[in-house]
Design an enzyme around this catalytic site. Structure first.
Site, PDB file in Angstrom:
ATOM      1  N   ASN A   9       3.260  -2.857  -0.212  1.00  0.00           N
ATOM      2  CA  ASN A   9       2.448  -3.142  -1.394  1.00  0.00           C
ATOM      3  C   ASN A   9       3.262  -2.657  -2.588  1.00  0.00           C
ATOM      4  OD1 ASN A   9       0.623  -3.371  -3.448  1.00  0.00           O
ATOM      5  ND2 ASN A   9      -0.827  -1.855  -2.647  1.00  0.00           N
ATOM      6  N   TRP A  10       3.814  -3.607  -3.305  1.00  0.00           N
ATOM      7  CA  TRP A  10       4.698  -3.234  -4.427  1.00  0.00           C
ATOM      8  C   TRP A  10       3.918  -2.784  -5.658  1.00  0.00           C
ATOM      9  CZ3 TRP A  10       8.933  -7.696  -4.552  1.00  0.00           C
ATOM     10  CH2 TRP A  10       9.812  -7.492  -3.483  1.00  0.00           C
ATOM     11  N   LYS A  11       2.619  -3.009  -5.655  1.00  0.00           N
ATOM     12  CA  LYS A  11       1.775  -2.651  -6.810  1.00  0.00           C
ATOM     13  C   LYS A  11       2.373  -3.285  -8.083  1.00  0.00           C
ATOM     14  CE  LYS A  11       0.279   1.306  -4.198  1.00  0.00           C
ATOM     15  NZ  LYS A  11      -0.217   2.674  -4.146  1.00  0.00           N
ATOM     16  N   HIS A  95      -8.159  -2.596  -2.697  1.00  0.00           N
ATOM     17  CA  HIS A  95      -7.292  -1.408  -2.727  1.00  0.00           C
ATOM     18  C   HIS A  95      -7.990  -0.306  -3.517  1.00  0.00           C
ATOM     19  CE1 HIS A  95      -3.951   1.251  -3.525  1.00  0.00           C
ATOM     20  NE2 HIS A  95      -3.352   0.689  -2.480  1.00  0.00           N
ATOM     21  N   GLU A  97      -6.982   1.592  -5.704  1.00  0.00           N
ATOM     22  CA  GLU A  97      -6.689   1.569  -7.143  1.00  0.00           C
ATOM     23  C   GLU A  97      -7.584   0.552  -7.854  1.00  0.00           C
ATOM     24  OE1 GLU A  97      -2.516   1.039  -6.529  1.00  0.00           O
ATOM     25  OE2 GLU A  97      -2.425   3.088  -5.772  1.00  0.00           O
ATOM     26  N   GLU A 167      -6.503   3.628   4.213  1.00  0.00           N
ATOM     27  CA  GLU A 167      -5.648   4.381   3.297  1.00  0.00           C
ATOM     28  C   GLU A 167      -6.437   5.543   2.703  1.00  0.00           C
ATOM     29  OE1 GLU A 167      -2.309   1.741   1.707  1.00  0.00           O
ATOM     30  OE2 GLU A 167      -4.041   1.270   0.471  1.00  0.00           O
ATOM     31  N   GLY A 173       0.502   7.951  -2.612  1.00  0.00           N
ATOM     32  CA  GLY A 173       1.420   8.334  -3.673  1.00  0.00           C
ATOM     33  C   GLY A 173       1.548   9.832  -3.877  1.00  0.00           C
ATOM     34  N   SER A 212       1.547   7.350   1.774  1.00  0.00           N
ATOM     35  CA  SER A 212       2.801   8.113   1.913  1.00  0.00           C
ATOM     36  C   SER A 212       3.502   7.877   3.255  1.00  0.00           C
ATOM     37  CB  SER A 212       2.564   9.611   1.690  1.00  0.00           C
ATOM     38  OG  SER A 212       2.093   9.826   0.366  1.00  0.00           O
ATOM     39  N   GLY A 233       3.429   1.775   0.215  1.00  0.00           N
ATOM     40  CA  GLY A 233       3.625   1.650  -1.226  1.00  0.00           C
ATOM     41  C   GLY A 233       5.052   1.992  -1.606  1.00  0.00           C
ATOM     42  N   GLY A 234       5.258   3.213  -2.078  1.00  0.00           N
ATOM     43  CA  GLY A 234       6.552   3.667  -2.602  1.00  0.00           C
ATOM     44  C   GLY A 234       7.750   3.317  -1.724  1.00  0.00           C
TER      45      GLY A 234
END
Ligand code: 13P
Length: 250
Positions: A9-11, A95, A97, A167, A173, A212, A233-234
């Protein structure tokens, strides 16, 4: 057999040029022998070039959101029809967010899940408890509500097409991952909720872990019985780290 799916997920990251170069690099690093499915959730502006860049590979492309109508007066929104038109196959929905910053409710997310399915898009439904929920012993209650309401009124045939991504919000993150045992326990509870809703179909539903996940912890997490992949993510932003997670799922 459940599918193992490693999704990035590149956000809100990467321009079109950055998208192309990362995907070209990732393709080079993949051997073609990967047994897991690989999905990249690119931002809307990169979707078209992402779909083109992964042609001829085993990588599929996901959008990170969509509006649950085919077209109309919804300024700024993107429809499932538009995503299909580009060759997008998956869509990340609900998500944390989006729940947090855009106040998306379970009811609205459920509408999106059903709409995505009706267009042949595979929804990745994100769920997960906040730190205060876990600390107050409400982990199962919160996840159960998100699953029951997010997947309300789905038939078994529809449910089997959905991917659930667990998640824990406190792990997103933050560098704090759930231990494999902790994640397994929650995944098992989520599968029990799915069983109560969809019977034996629950055994076929992929439940990804997210929060993470990285090259170091992926193998242990993915070795757990009810952890069928990752939503990353990251560590999905660079081909070098993402390929290590893909390999951990082999
Ligand atoms: P991180 O892997 O950066 O913690 O993000 C997880 C996530 O939110 C994926 O959807």
């Amino acid at each position: 057999m459940r599918k193992t799916i490693i999704a990035g997920n590149w956000k809100m990251n990467k321009t079109v040029e950055e998208t192309k170069s990362m995907l070209i690099e990732l393709k080079k690093l993949m051997t073609g022998k990967e047994s897991v499915e690989v999905v990249i959730g690119a931002p809307f502006t990169s979707l078209e070039s992402a779909v083109k860049a992964v042609e001829g590979s085993r990588i599929s492309i996901a959008a990170q959101n969509m509006y649950p109508k085919s077209s109309g007066a919804y300024t700024g929104e993107i429809s499932p029809e538009m995503l299909k038109d580009l060759g997008v196959e998956y869509v990340i929905l609900g998500h944390s967010e989006r729940r947090e910053y855009f106040k998306e409710s379970n009811e609205f997310i459920n509408e999106k899940v059903k709409c995505a399915l009706s267009y042949g898009l595979t929804p990745i439904l994100c769920i997960g408890e906040k730190l205060e929920d876990r600390e107050n012993g409400r982990t199962l209650e919160v996840n159960e509500k998100q699953v029951r309401e997010g997947l309300a009124n789905l038939t078994n045939e529809e449910a089997v097409k959905v991917i659930v991504a667990y998640e824990p919000v406190w792990a997103i993150g933050t560098g704090k991952t759930a231990t494999p045992e902790m994640a397994q326990e929650t995944h098992k509870e989520i599968r029990e909720v799915l069983k109560a809703m969809f019977g034996d179909t629950s055994e076929e539903i992929t439940i990804q872990y997210g929060g993470s996940m990285n090259a170091k912890n992926a193998k242990e997490l993915l070795a757990m019985n009810d952890i069928d992949g990752g939503l990353v993510g990251g560590a999905s932003l660079e081909a070098g780290s993402f390929i290590e997670i893909i390999k951990a799922g082999l």
